[in-house]
Design a protein around this motif. Sequence first.
Motif, mmCIF file in Angstrom:
data_model
loop_
_atom_site.group_PDB
_atom_site.id
_atom_site.type_symbol
_atom_site.label_atom_id
_atom_site.label_comp_id
_atom_site.label_asym_id
_atom_site.label_seq_id
_atom_site.Cartn_x
_atom_site.Cartn_y
_atom_site.Cartn_z
ATOM 1 N N TRP A 43 30.092 43.004 -34.190
ATOM 2 C CA TRP A 43 30.305 41.855 -35.051
ATOM 3 C C TRP A 43 30.259 40.552 -34.127
ATOM 4 O O TRP A 43 29.712 39.456 -34.397
ATOM 5 C CB TRP A 43 31.783 42.257 -35.655
ATOM 6 C CG TRP A 43 32.496 40.635 -36.205
ATOM 7 C CD1 TRP A 43 33.267 39.603 -35.418
ATOM 8 C CD2 TRP A 43 32.154 40.229 -37.431
ATOM 9 N NE1 TRP A 43 33.476 38.577 -36.503
ATOM 10 C CE2 TRP A 43 32.603 38.989 -37.622
ATOM 11 C CE3 TRP A 43 31.248 40.868 -38.522
ATOM 12 C CZ2 TRP A 43 32.588 38.235 -38.545
ATOM 13 C CZ3 TRP A 43 31.380 40.043 -39.604
ATOM 14 C CH2 TRP A 43 32.029 38.680 -39.568
ATOM 15 N N MET A 46 26.722 39.941 -33.560
ATOM 16 C CA MET A 46 26.204 39.452 -34.860
ATOM 17 C C MET A 46 26.515 37.902 -34.787
ATOM 18 O O MET A 46 25.643 37.119 -35.511
ATOM 19 C CB MET A 46 26.440 40.371 -36.175
ATOM 20 C CG MET A 46 25.855 39.837 -37.446
ATOM 21 S SD MET A 46 26.621 40.530 -38.579
ATOM 22 C CE MET A 46 28.051 39.982 -38.839
ATOM 23 N N ILE A 47 27.549 37.447 -34.826
ATOM 24 C CA ILE A 47 28.253 36.012 -34.632
ATOM 25 C C ILE A 47 27.325 35.134 -33.767
ATOM 26 O O ILE A 47 27.149 34.295 -34.081
ATOM 27 C CB ILE A 47 29.491 35.949 -34.748
ATOM 28 C CG1 ILE A 47 30.315 36.782 -35.925
ATOM 29 C CG2 ILE A 47 30.048 34.645 -34.663
ATOM 30 C CD1 ILE A 47 29.907 36.328 -37.290
ATOM 31 N N PHE A 50 24.062 34.656 -34.897
ATOM 32 C CA PHE A 50 24.089 34.019 -36.453
ATOM 33 C C PHE A 50 24.185 32.319 -36.040
ATOM 34 O O PHE A 50 23.571 31.641 -36.568
ATOM 35 C CB PHE A 50 25.247 34.383 -37.215
ATOM 36 C CG PHE A 50 25.552 33.602 -38.518
ATOM 37 C CD1 PHE A 50 24.602 33.661 -39.459
ATOM 38 C CD2 PHE A 50 26.471 32.483 -38.264
ATOM 39 C CE1 PHE A 50 24.983 32.606 -40.411
ATOM 40 C CE2 PHE A 50 27.059 31.623 -39.329
ATOM 41 C CZ PHE A 50 26.062 31.759 -40.516
ATOM 42 N N GLY A 53 21.145 30.983 -34.912
ATOM 43 C CA GLY A 53 20.437 30.818 -36.108
ATOM 44 C C GLY A 53 20.568 29.627 -36.834
ATOM 45 O O GLY A 53 19.866 28.818 -37.511
ATOM 46 N N THR A 54 22.047 29.093 -36.806
ATOM 47 C CA THR A 54 22.327 27.943 -37.235
ATOM 48 C C THR A 54 21.654 26.902 -36.628
ATOM 49 O O THR A 54 21.390 25.603 -37.037
ATOM 50 C CB THR A 54 23.943 27.828 -37.582
ATOM 51 O OG1 THR A 54 24.406 27.867 -36.072
ATOM 52 C CG2 THR A 54 24.481 28.922 -38.353
ATOM 53 N N SER A 75 17.059 27.566 -29.784
ATOM 54 C CA SER A 75 17.906 28.406 -30.446
ATOM 55 C C SER A 75 17.315 29.839 -30.432
ATOM 56 O O SER A 75 17.765 30.868 -30.195
ATOM 57 C CB SER A 75 17.283 28.078 -32.212
ATOM 58 O OG SER A 75 17.562 29.275 -33.009
ATOM 59 N N MET A 79 19.326 33.199 -29.086
ATOM 60 C CA MET A 79 19.196 34.419 -29.956
ATOM 61 C C MET A 79 18.818 35.688 -29.026
ATOM 62 O O MET A 79 19.336 36.815 -28.998
ATOM 63 C CB MET A 79 18.291 34.359 -30.961
ATOM 64 C CG MET A 79 18.676 33.470 -32.274
ATOM 65 S SD MET A 79 17.639 33.724 -33.772
ATOM 66 C CE MET A 79 16.897 32.466 -33.680
#
Length: 142
Positions: A43, A46-47, A50, A53-54, A75, A79
């Motif tokens: 989790w 993944m956040i 994410f 990605g934003t 970005s 990642m």
Amino acid sequence: MKLPRLVSLLGYAGLIPFFAGPLWLSLSPATVPHWLDHAWLVWVGMIAAFMAGTFWGFALPAAEGPAGTMGLLFSMALMLAAWTAMTLARPAALTGLILVFLLLLLADFWRERTLGAVEGYFGLRTALTVGACLAIAWRLAL
């Protein structure tokens, strides 16, 4: 553009799993299922990915210019940093993820000044980053 209330609610709701794992491990370690720590780490990773990605989404409208290109590169680097942290053994993975969240906040600071601001977003990101880092540090201390 003002930040919609739903964004804040979902952001803070996303912190619930960050704190649920360390809380369960602290209050009742004998009842913790064997899969909890792995699911919690997934989790968190993944956040982190994410959020990188934003950052891509914010940079995309300016991609033709040098600042937008720099944002896209940031970005991608963030990642990759999140993925790299997830491949490390336990204490290093947690330390790496704290570093990724802090780098994400630093990148958002740059984005606010270079690519434009969304009212309230940086304040929300700061609060969520502090929460995420505290939860990871708590887990690291256990």
